[in-house]
Design an enzyme around this catalytic site. Structure first.
Site: not given
Ligand SMILES: *Cc1c(COP(=O)(O)O)cnc(C)c1O
Length: 392
Positions: A57, A182
């Site tokens: 973990r 992100d």
């Molecule tokens: C898919 C996605 C997520 C979430 O990711 P998961 O792997 O599905 O948990 C977050 N941000 C963006 C821009 C995404 O396309």
């Protein structure tokens, strides 16, 4: 050891005989924990990410190779890989925000992130102010003494607005606010947000980084070592741990990331430009097309415009539905960033929790179709779209 019973010998297996060579690829360390000769080394490994591996973990060698690879691609000091993209986003938001803190987030957010931010505000005492993704003055006006974080997405879903990373990050930095970006839609091939002033980059590795629609994974990459150690520790508490086999698959995908991104982006240009010229199409939303609100910003910031776009048909929702049921090569499916071309209907799937008003505000139409372009031959993709358009 020869005196041991078969029961014991079956449990204590021999180690691999590496007589002077090493494997070319990273082995999968499929183990929950690690054994020690020295109790002091065991104890030390519990307290920090760069001590000995102790328990899965908190760290695993296969996962660590991936973390170092992605940290290297993004230009960060270190990274924490997680079981999904939402695992990384949750670890960062819950790890850095607490009751009474204020978050500034861009309006167009990935659906899962939007839901998490709603929970943070409703149940965890965090307040939020939404700002446009390319308006540094809106950040300056939103900042309060209790503001802790600015949260952005390099390219937003599904209307592909591009964030003004240099301007937005600078506005946050002036106020001593941490910026999280992100970078899933761009990947480090198209953008490295830390170079534009961000402090943390998060990814859904489910998408382009792994690239083959065969796993879930996430990662947070850090510019600052202290922040890395804090989130490493908190991610262990959350238990959003990445699996060694999924890490191995992601490492394999990562080796072709630049090649795949080039093809993804080239294919997207072909589809987006041909759709924009098609009489059945009302609008195409892709930052590589002049006329997209982010076109100029994207042209200055990104060497490619990404492989996700949306479009609206002249015939509205009925035509959109007909198109989606008529494609043969493209798959009607969630997700993006894999080798296959996928399409979906945001209003009833990824963005179904938005009210009609919120949908309209984010520019998503009743009939908008989102396309995540794969690496097939572009002419085959266009032929598929053309025959589907002819029916819709
Ligand atoms: C898919 C996605 C997520 C979430 O990711 P998961 O792997 O599905 O948990 C977050 N941000 C963006 C821009 C995404 O396309």
């Amino acid at each position: 050891m020869t005196s041991l019973h078969p029961d014991t010998r079956a449990v204590h297996l021999p180690k691999p005989p590496l007589n002077g060579s090493v494997p070319i690829t990273t082995p999968i360390y499929q183990t929950s924990g690690f054994a020690f000769d020295d109790p002091a080394v065991f104890a030390d490994g519990m307290s920090r990410p760069d001590g000995a591996f102790v328990y899965g973990r908190h760290g695993n060698p296969t996962v660590r190779v991936l973390e170092e690879a992605v940290a290297g691609l993004e230009g960060g000091v270190a990274a924490v890989a997680t079981a999904s993209g939402m695992g990384a986003i949750s670890a960062v938001l819950l790890g850095l925000l607490g009751a009474g803190d204020h978050l500034i987030a861009q309006k167009a957010l990935y659906g899962g992130t939007a839901a998490l931010v709603n929970d943070l505000t409703r149940r965890f005492g965090v307040s939020v102010t939404y700002v446009p993704e390319a308006d540094p003055d809106a950040v300056r006006q939103a900042v309060r003494p209790e503001t802790k974080m600015l949260y952005l997405e390099t390219i937003a879903n599904p209307m592909t607005q591009v964030a003004d990373l240099p301007g937005m990050c600078a506005a946050a930095r002036e106020a001593g606010v941490v910026t999280v970006v992100d970078n899933t839609f761009a990947s480090p091939v198209l953008c490295r947000p830390l170079e534009h002033g961000a402090d943390i980059v998060v990814h859904s590795m489910t998408k382009f980084l792994s690239g083959h629609s065969d796993l879930l994974g996430g990662i947070a990459v850090f510019a600052d070592d202290a922040m890395y150690r804090k989130i490493w520790s908190f991610a262990g508490e959350l238990g959003a741990t990445f699996d060694p086999f999924a890490a191995w698959l992601t490492l394999r995908g990562l080796q072709t990331l630049p090649l795949r991104m080039a093809r993804h982006c080239d294919n997207t240009r072909v589809l987006a430009t041909r759709l924009a010229e098609h009489p059945a199409v009302a609008a195409v939303h892709w930052p590589g097309l002049p006329g997209h609100p982010s076109y100029e910003l994207a042209a200055g910031l990104l060497p490619g415009f990404g492989a996700v776009f949306s479009f609206d048909l002249v015939g509205g929702r009925a035509a959109g539905e007909k198109f989606m049921s008529s494609v043969r090569l493209a798959l009607l499916a969630p997700s993006l960033g894999g080798v296959e071309t996928l399409i979906l209907h945001p209003a009833t799937t990824s963005h179904r929790s938005l009210t009609a008003e919120e949908l309209a505000r984010s520019g998503i139409g009743e009939g908008t179709v989102r396309v995540a372009v794969g690496i097939e031959h572009p002419d085959d993709l266009w032929a598929d779209f053309e025959q589907a358009l002819a029916q819709s």
